[in-house]
Motif scaffolding. Structure first.
Motif, PDB file in Angstrom:
ATOM      1  N   ASP A  48       0.840  -1.196   0.000  1.00 46.11           N
ATOM      2  CA  ASP A  48       0.000   0.000   0.000  1.00 46.11           C
ATOM      3  C   ASP A  48       0.873   1.243   0.000  1.00 46.11           C
ATOM      4  O   ASP A  48       1.816   1.349   0.784  1.00 46.11           O
ATOM      5  CB  ASP A  48      -0.915   0.011   1.233  1.00 46.11           C
ATOM      6  N   ALA A  49       0.551   2.182  -0.892  1.00 47.68           N
ATOM      7  CA  ALA A  49       1.239   3.466  -0.952  1.00 47.68           C
ATOM      8  C   ALA A  49       0.409   4.497  -0.204  1.00 47.68           C
ATOM      9  O   ALA A  49      -0.822   4.518  -0.304  1.00 47.68           O
ATOM     10  CB  ALA A  49       1.445   3.894  -2.402  1.00 47.68           C
ATOM     11  N   PHE A  50       1.095   5.343   0.562  1.00 49.21           N
ATOM     12  CA  PHE A  50       0.437   6.382   1.353  1.00 49.21           C
ATOM     13  C   PHE A  50       1.144   7.711   1.145  1.00 49.21           C
ATOM     14  O   PHE A  50       2.360   7.756   0.965  1.00 49.21           O
ATOM     15  CB  PHE A  50       0.514   6.054   2.858  1.00 49.21           C
ATOM     16  N   ALA A  51       0.384   8.782   1.202  1.00 46.96           N
ATOM     17  CA  ALA A  51       0.927  10.131   1.309  1.00 46.96           C
ATOM     18  C   ALA A  51       0.460  10.669   2.645  1.00 46.96           C
ATOM     19  O   ALA A  51      -0.743  10.731   2.904  1.00 46.96           O
ATOM     20  CB  ALA A  51       0.428  11.014   0.170  1.00 46.96           C
ATOM     21  N   ILE A  52       1.402  11.028   3.500  1.00 48.07           N
ATOM     22  CA  ILE A  52       1.059  11.515   4.826  1.00 48.07           C
ATOM     23  C   ILE A  52       1.403  12.999   4.883  1.00 48.07           C
ATOM     24  O   ILE A  52       2.561  13.382   4.694  1.00 48.07           O
ATOM     25  CB  ILE A  52       1.788  10.702   5.914  1.00 48.07           C
ATOM     26  N   LEU A  53       0.382  13.816   5.087  1.00 53.07           N
ATOM     27  CA  LEU A  53       0.558  15.267   5.112  1.00 53.07           C
ATOM     28  C   LEU A  53       0.963  15.690   6.514  1.00 53.07           C
ATOM     29  O   LEU A  53       0.305  15.317   7.491  1.00 53.07           O
ATOM     30  CB  LEU A  53      -0.729  15.969   4.696  1.00 53.07           C
ATOM     31  N   MET A  54       2.045  16.456   6.580  1.00 53.15           N
ATOM     32  CA  MET A  54       2.599  16.874   7.861  1.00 53.15           C
ATOM     33  C   MET A  54       2.449  18.383   8.031  1.00 53.15           C
ATOM     34  O   MET A  54       2.702  19.149   7.094  1.00 53.15           O
ATOM     35  CB  MET A  54       4.090  16.518   7.937  1.00 53.15           C
ATOM     36  N   ALA A  55       2.035  18.810   9.218  1.00 53.96           N
ATOM     37  CA  ALA A  55       2.062  20.216   9.612  1.00 53.96           C
ATOM     38  C   ALA A  55       3.156  20.310  10.659  1.00 53.96           C
ATOM     39  O   ALA A  55       2.940  19.967  11.821  1.00 53.96           O
ATOM     40  CB  ALA A  55       0.718  20.660  10.170  1.00 53.96           C
ATOM     41  N   GLY A  56       4.355  20.690  10.233  1.00 51.93           N
ATOM     42  CA  GLY A  56       5.512  20.622  11.122  1.00 51.93           C
ATOM     43  C   GLY A  56       5.768  19.159  11.473  1.00 51.93           C
ATOM     44  O   GLY A  56       5.838  18.307  10.598  1.00 51.93           O
ATOM     45  N   PHE A  62      -3.941  11.764   5.658  1.00 51.44           N
ATOM     46  CA  PHE A  62      -3.224  10.826   4.803  1.00 51.44           C
ATOM     47  C   PHE A  62      -4.118  10.358   3.666  1.00 51.44           C
ATOM     48  O   PHE A  62      -5.347  10.347   3.774  1.00 51.44           O
ATOM     49  CB  PHE A  62      -2.666   9.637   5.596  1.00 51.44           C
ATOM     50  N   ALA A  63      -3.462  10.014   2.563  1.00 52.10           N
ATOM     51  CA  ALA A  63      -4.142   9.435   1.408  1.00 52.10           C
ATOM     52  C   ALA A  63      -3.626   8.016   1.243  1.00 52.10           C
ATOM     53  O   ALA A  63      -2.429   7.769   1.355  1.00 52.10           O
ATOM     54  CB  ALA A  63      -3.869  10.252   0.147  1.00 52.10           C
ATOM     55  N   GLY A  64      -4.531   7.097   0.966  1.00 55.49           N
ATOM     56  CA  GLY A  64      -4.168   5.698   0.782  1.00 55.49           C
ATOM     57  C   GLY A  64      -5.320   4.823   1.220  1.00 55.49           C
ATOM     58  O   GLY A  64      -6.273   5.293   1.846  1.00 55.49           O
ATOM     59  N   LEU A  65      -5.248   3.541   0.873  1.00 52.61           N
ATOM     60  CA  LEU A  65      -6.324   2.594   1.136  1.00 52.61           C
ATOM     61  C   LEU A  65      -7.615   3.136   0.528  1.00 52.61           C
ATOM     62  O   LEU A  65      -7.694   3.328  -0.666  1.00 52.61           O
ATOM     63  CB  LEU A  65      -6.453   2.304   2.635  1.00 52.61           C
ATOM     64  N   ASP A  66      -8.621   3.434   1.361  1.00 48.09           N
ATOM     65  CA  ASP A  66      -9.884   3.934   0.815  1.00 48.09           C
ATOM     66  C   ASP A  66     -10.019   5.455   0.938  1.00 48.09           C
ATOM     67  O   ASP A  66     -11.079   6.008   0.685  1.00 48.09           O
ATOM     68  CB  ASP A  66     -11.070   3.236   1.484  1.00 48.09           C
ATOM     69  N   VAL A  67      -8.944   6.126   1.311  1.00 46.01           N
ATOM     70  CA  VAL A  67      -8.949   7.586   1.408  1.00 46.01           C
ATOM     71  C   VAL A  67      -8.290   8.130   0.136  1.00 46.01           C
ATOM     72  O   VAL A  67      -7.073   8.148   0.012  1.00 46.01           O
ATOM     73  CB  VAL A  67      -8.188   8.081   2.657  1.00 46.01           C
ATOM     74  N   SER A  68      -9.117   8.546  -0.818  1.00 41.51           N
ATOM     75  CA  SER A  68      -8.573   8.936  -2.120  1.00 41.51           C
ATOM     76  C   SER A  68      -8.365  10.445  -2.263  1.00 41.51           C
ATOM     77  O   SER A  68      -7.592  10.882  -3.116  1.00 41.51           O
ATOM     78  CB  SER A  68      -9.488   8.446  -3.243  1.00 41.51           C
ATOM     79  N   ASP A  69      -9.023  11.263  -1.436  1.00 44.14           N
ATOM     80  CA  ASP A  69      -8.909  12.723  -1.533  1.00 44.14           C
ATOM     81  C   ASP A  69      -9.109  13.301  -0.133  1.00 44.14           C
ATOM     82  O   ASP A  69     -10.169  13.846   0.191  1.00 44.14           O
ATOM     83  CB  ASP A  69      -9.961  13.265  -2.518  1.00 44.14           C
ATOM     84  N   PRO A  70      -8.083  13.210   0.735  1.00 39.51           N
ATOM     85  CA  PRO A  70      -8.284  13.548   2.146  1.00 39.51           C
ATOM     86  C   PRO A  70      -8.649  14.998   2.418  1.00 39.51           C
ATOM     87  O   PRO A  70      -9.290  15.284   3.418  1.00 39.51           O
ATOM     88  CB  PRO A  70      -6.932  13.204   2.790  1.00 39.51           C
ATOM     89  N   LEU A  71      -8.266  15.928   1.538  1.00 39.13           N
ATOM     90  CA  LEU A  71      -8.594  17.333   1.758  1.00 39.13           C
ATOM     91  C   LEU A  71      -9.857  17.759   1.013  1.00 39.13           C
ATOM     92  O   LEU A  71     -10.303  18.889   1.133  1.00 39.13           O
ATOM     93  CB  LEU A  71      -7.415  18.222   1.345  1.00 39.13           C
ATOM     94  N   LYS A  72     -10.401  16.840   0.228  1.00 34.28           N
ATOM     95  CA  LYS A  72     -11.644  17.081  -0.528  1.00 34.28           C
ATOM     96  C   LYS A  72     -11.540  18.254  -1.509  1.00 34.28           C
ATOM     97  O   LYS A  72     -12.540  18.888  -1.834  1.00 34.28           O
ATOM     98  CB  LYS A  72     -12.832  17.335   0.424  1.00 34.28           C
TER      99      LYS A  72
END
Length: 194
Positions: A48-56, A62-72
């Motif tokens: 599984d590939a993930f993109a994890i968005l960090m604030a500091g 995160f995007a991956g699995l069934d989360v295709s557009d986390p910020l909508k």
């Protein structure tokens, strides 16, 4: 085609408004021959590939699995879950539209993991990541990243896109580690400090 390495340091992304990271892998028998090997190869393995968005230092989405557009808003999108590694080209693709990423997001960490129970890096071969420039409506592969075959664990922090005063950079991380399968908190903790 240029292969990015950790030793290259951060690569500037001048003019890149949309970056793609494509994960691909081939199935392998894991050393098993005969009927068991054939069955394992035909069943494939699930990375599984993930993109994890960090604030500091904090993972915030995160995007991956069934989360295709986390910020909508299309800022970070995931192509969907490939559960076997079968097929040509990218098995999973993450795209980041930098102009849509909220200002408080300071980096995006790209992780590939044998995340689900029963999945195993040892049953995947030729794991690689393609880097795309998808600015202006066309998609062009500009580099690739080959993670090391050495190391233990079921996850690899592949790379991270970092916001700088001048724009964004892409830096290869290539660090192996372990996440608890099926545990989202463990996955997010793995991205911290990368």
């Amino acid at each position: 085609m240029h292969t990015l390495t950790k030793e290259d340091g951060p690569a500037d992304l001048p003019g890149v408004t949309k970056l793609g990271i494509g994960a691909s892998w081939d199935t392998t028998t894991g050393g098993s021959g005969g009927l068991m090997g054939f069955a394992r190869k035909s069943r494939g393995t699930d990375l599984d590939a993930f993109a994890i968005l960090m604030a500091g230092p904090d993972p915030v989405r995160f995007a991956g699995l069934d989360v295709s557009d986390p910020l909508k808003n299309g800022a970070v999108t995931h192509s969907g879950d490939n559960q076997t590694g079968h097929g040509e080209g990218d098995d999973e693709l993450i795209e980041v539209s930098f102009d849509r990423v909220p200002a408080h997001v300071t980096s995006v960490v790209f992780v590939c993991a044998a995340y689900k129970r029963g999945s195993d890096f040892r049953k995947a071969a030729n794991v690689s990541f393609k880097v795309y420039d998808s600015s202006g409506g066309t998609t062009v592969q500009v580099a690739d990243i080959w993670p090391s075959l050495l190391g233990s664990g079921n996850a690899v922090a592949v790379a991270k896109a970092v916001r700088t005063p001048a724009g964004w950079t892409l830096e290869v991380i290539n660090e192996r580690g372990t996440v608890k399968q099926g545990d989202q908190d463990s996955l997010l903790r793995f991205a911290v400090g990368k």
